[in-house]
Design a protein around this motif. Structure first.
Motif, PDB file in Angstrom:
ATOM      1  N   PHE A 295       0.836  -1.193   0.000  1.00  0.00           N
ATOM      2  CA  PHE A 295       0.000   0.000   0.000  1.00  0.00           C
ATOM      3  C   PHE A 295       0.874   1.247   0.000  1.00  0.00           C
ATOM      4  N   VAL A 296       0.657   2.116  -0.969  1.00  0.00           N
ATOM      5  CA  VAL A 296       1.427   3.357  -1.074  1.00  0.00           C
ATOM      6  C   VAL A 296       0.468   4.533  -1.208  1.00  0.00           C
ATOM      7  N   LYS A 297       0.991   5.715  -0.935  1.00  0.00           N
ATOM      8  CA  LYS A 297       0.174   6.928  -0.969  1.00  0.00           C
ATOM      9  C   LYS A 297      -0.492   7.112  -2.338  1.00  0.00           C
ATOM     10  N   GLY A 298      -1.800   7.405  -2.317  1.00  0.00           N
ATOM     11  CA  GLY A 298      -2.550   7.657  -3.537  1.00  0.00           C
ATOM     12  C   GLY A 298      -3.190   6.436  -4.158  1.00  0.00           C
ATOM     13  N   MET A 299      -2.881   5.246  -3.644  1.00  0.00           N
ATOM     14  CA  MET A 299      -3.430   4.013  -4.220  1.00  0.00           C
ATOM     15  C   MET A 299      -4.900   3.856  -3.852  1.00  0.00           C
ATOM     16  N   TYR A 300      -5.725   3.424  -4.822  1.00  0.00           N
ATOM     17  CA  TYR A 300      -7.129   3.125  -4.560  1.00  0.00           C
ATOM     18  C   TYR A 300      -7.234   1.768  -3.871  1.00  0.00           C
ATOM     19  N   ILE A 301      -8.021   1.718  -2.822  1.00  0.00           N
ATOM     20  CA  ILE A 301      -8.134   0.487  -2.040  1.00  0.00           C
ATOM     21  C   ILE A 301      -9.607   0.177  -1.773  1.00  0.00           C
ATOM     22  N   ASN A 302      -9.863  -1.095  -1.433  1.00  0.00           N
ATOM     23  CA  ASN A 302     -11.204  -1.562  -1.082  1.00  0.00           C
ATOM     24  C   ASN A 302     -11.160  -2.166   0.311  1.00  0.00           C
ATOM     25  N   ALA A 303     -12.296  -2.179   0.956  1.00  0.00           N
ATOM     26  CA  ALA A 303     -12.364  -2.723   2.314  1.00  0.00           C
ATOM     27  C   ALA A 303     -13.683  -3.453   2.521  1.00  0.00           C
ATOM     28  N   GLU A 304     -13.655  -4.412   3.443  1.00  0.00           N
ATOM     29  CA  GLU A 304     -14.852  -5.173   3.812  1.00  0.00           C
ATOM     30  C   GLU A 304     -15.019  -5.116   5.323  1.00  0.00           C
ATOM     31  N   VAL A 305     -16.236  -4.788   5.759  1.00  0.00           N
ATOM     32  CA  VAL A 305     -16.547  -4.711   7.184  1.00  0.00           C
ATOM     33  C   VAL A 305     -17.652  -5.715   7.484  1.00  0.00           C
ATOM     34  N   ASN A 306     -17.366  -6.683   8.344  1.00  0.00           N
ATOM     35  CA  ASN A 306     -18.380  -7.643   8.768  1.00  0.00           C
ATOM     36  C   ASN A 306     -19.103  -7.095   9.987  1.00  0.00           C
ATOM     37  N   ILE A 307     -20.388  -6.800   9.814  1.00  0.00           N
ATOM     38  CA  ILE A 307     -21.193  -6.329  10.935  1.00  0.00           C
ATOM     39  C   ILE A 307     -21.610  -7.531  11.766  1.00  0.00           C
ATOM     40  N   SER A 308     -21.474  -7.434  13.066  1.00  0.00           N
ATOM     41  CA  SER A 308     -21.795  -8.551  13.952  1.00  0.00           C
ATOM     42  C   SER A 308     -23.235  -9.019  13.720  1.00  0.00           C
ATOM     43  N   SER A 309     -23.401 -10.319  13.651  1.00  0.00           N
ATOM     44  CA  SER A 309     -24.744 -10.876  13.448  1.00  0.00           C
ATOM     45  C   SER A 309     -25.600 -10.624  14.687  1.00  0.00           C
ATOM     46  N   ARG A 310     -26.896 -10.446  14.464  1.00  0.00           N
ATOM     47  CA  ARG A 310     -27.803 -10.239  15.581  1.00  0.00           C
ATOM     48  C   ARG A 310     -29.168 -10.821  15.265  1.00  0.00           C
ATOM     49  N   TYR A 311     -29.867 -11.227  16.313  1.00  0.00           N
ATOM     50  CA  TYR A 311     -31.218 -11.770  16.170  1.00  0.00           C
ATOM     51  C   TYR A 311     -32.171 -10.594  16.134  1.00  0.00           C
ATOM     52  N   THR A 312     -32.888 -10.451  15.049  1.00  0.00           N
ATOM     53  CA  THR A 312     -33.689  -9.246  14.861  1.00  0.00           C
ATOM     54  C   THR A 312     -34.930  -9.568  14.040  1.00  0.00           C
ATOM     55  N   GLN A 313     -35.720  -8.543  13.728  1.00  0.00           N
ATOM     56  CA  GLN A 313     -36.943  -8.706  12.946  1.00  0.00           C
ATOM     57  C   GLN A 313     -36.738  -8.141  11.549  1.00  0.00           C
ATOM     58  N   GLY A 314     -37.292  -8.815  10.549  1.00  0.00           N
ATOM     59  CA  GLY A 314     -37.086  -8.360   9.190  1.00  0.00           C
ATOM     60  C   GLY A 314     -38.180  -8.821   8.243  1.00  0.00           C
ATOM     61  N   LEU A 315     -38.078  -8.330   7.006  1.00  0.00           N
ATOM     62  CA  LEU A 315     -39.000  -8.693   5.930  1.00  0.00           C
ATOM     63  C   LEU A 315     -38.195  -9.054   4.686  1.00  0.00           C
ATOM     64  N   PRO A 316     -38.766  -9.836   3.769  1.00  0.00           N
ATOM     65  CA  PRO A 316     -38.072 -10.095   2.500  1.00  0.00           C
ATOM     66  C   PRO A 316     -37.744  -8.778   1.801  1.00  0.00           C
ATOM     67  N   ASN A 317     -36.629  -8.746   1.094  1.00  0.00           N
ATOM     68  CA  ASN A 317     -36.160  -7.507   0.459  1.00  0.00           C
ATOM     69  C   ASN A 317     -37.198  -6.876  -0.456  1.00  0.00           C
TER      70      ASN A 317
END
Length: 383
Positions: A295-317
């Motif tokens: 990794f050097v200055k000015g380089m384009y980078i990508n990142a992935e963040v895993n959000i902690s799983s949780r028991y919740t309420q939802g609907l189909p997309n």
């Protein structure tokens, strides 16, 4: 004969126009025939034909264990505190340059050599002062002994003491000057006086800029090199508005560049700018867990963040629709009548979307297939 031909053509045209008009009537969309209930523009009533055309199905709020993967992108930057300009403490001519742009160097490595007669003069002044100090020390001790027996006056003793103190301060100053230009006063003698000094690297890193040439005369204020300390590498990542609440300071993330996407490095989010920019995104600052030369200055980078799983309420997309940056669902009121209800969404995955504070939707029938069609009907009515 001519009159009959014209009559036949006119009759054909009348039939054609009549046929087109009939077809248009048959092709009226479900939106044109939509009836809106007296309850307002958030309720829509469908006819039997529209029900068949839209093909509505319903679902209910569901309890699920959900996990979210947030993808970010941005650029690698260097903290200003880790970009250093290197100059020479004293002026002189550049004798040699030992690095090139972009090259890696280690702490203490010689970056360049500067030559000037004033370096010789400084070492000479130090050695002369050192010899004078030794003579002043001996004279001061002698005057103390003589003053004890009153063989010399107090004034003579005071003069000897002042001479010794002055020369001692001068020597300390010269010793410090030699130290900051890289010459050790401790081992200095008349046999190893030199006209050149080395410019040393203050840390390990990379050369960003070289601003001098061989043979060039430089002043103490002139910058010779701009150096980058890679430990100050920061990752400036864009976080879209709907993901801002899920990205937190202290979260571990995986980062990679486009040239080598399979090689992922660990990093941690160290700061989050609490504002949304014009593009609809906030900025998160992350730092690599270990230094990575990929990794050097000015380089384009990508990142992935895993959000902690949780028991919740939802609907189909497909049950959740968006309009003007707000999210809605449609409640089936019965008898082909549907009401649009605003909801606040949370995390989402490939199948479901979390609904925050969803207790008010309990036991309600929510439209799944056809929700978007209902939204278009309401939108067209508003227009």
């Amino acid at each position: 004969m001519q009159f009959k031909i014209i009559s036949i053509y006119s009759l054909a045209l009348v039939f054609a126009l009549s046929s087109c008009s009939g077809k248009k009537e048959e092709e009226k969309t479900v939106y044109e025939n939509t009836k809106f209930a007296k309850g307002g523009e958030d309720t829509v009533q469908l006819s039997d034909q529209q029900m068949k055309s839209v093909g509505i199905t319903t679902t209910t709020i569901q309890d699920r264990n959900m996990e979210k993967l947030v993808r970010l992108n941005g650029k690698a930057e260097i903290s200003p505190s880790h970009i250093s300009s290197v100059s020479s403490i004293m002026g002189g001519h550049i004798k040699s340059i030992n690095v090139i742009n972009g090259s890696h160097f280690s702490k203490g490595q010689v970056l360049a050599v500067v030559e000037d007669p004033q370096f010789i003069q400084l070492q000479q002044d130090y050695l002369v002062t050192k010899a004078q100090l030794e003579a002043a020390r001996l004279n001061f001790n002698r005057q103390k002994d003589l003053n004890t027996s009153k063989a010399s006056s107090d004034k003579t003793l005071q003069t000897a003491q002042a001479d010794y103190s002055t020369l001692n301060a001068t020597l300390k100053g010269l010793e410090e000057k030699l130290r900051i230009i890289g010459i050790s006063a401790k081992g200095l003698s008349t046999g190893n006086i030199r006209s050149k000094i080395n410019i040393y690297a203050p840390f390990s890193g990379f050369v960003s800029k070289i601003l001098v040439n061989n043979g060039q005369y430089i002043n103490p204020a002139d910058t010779l090199f701009e150096l980058i300390n890679p430990t100050g590498l920061l990752l400036e990542l864009k976080v879209f508005e709907n993901d801002v609440n899920d990205v937190k300071v202290g979260q571990e993330i995986l980062v990679y560049n486009n040239q080598n996407p399979d090689l992922k490095s660990n990093a941690k989010i160290v700061s989050l700018v609490p504002s949304i920019e014009n593009g609809g995104s906030a900025t998160a600052i992350a730092k690599l867990s270990t230094t990575n030369t990929e990794f050097v200055k000015g380089m384009y980078i990508n990142a992935e963040v895993n959000i902690s799983s949780r028991y919740t309420q939802g609907l189909p997309n497909d049950a959740v629709v968006a309009f003007e940056n707000k999210n809605y669902v449609f409640e089936d009121l019965g008898k082909s009548k549907y009401k649009m209800i605003p909801v606040v969404t949370g995390i989402s995955d490939d199948q479901f979307t979390e609904i925050l504070k969803a207790d008010f939707l309990k036991d309600k029938k929510i439209v799944q297939k056809g929700a978007y069609s209902l939204l278009m009907m309401l939108k067209n009515k508003a227009e």
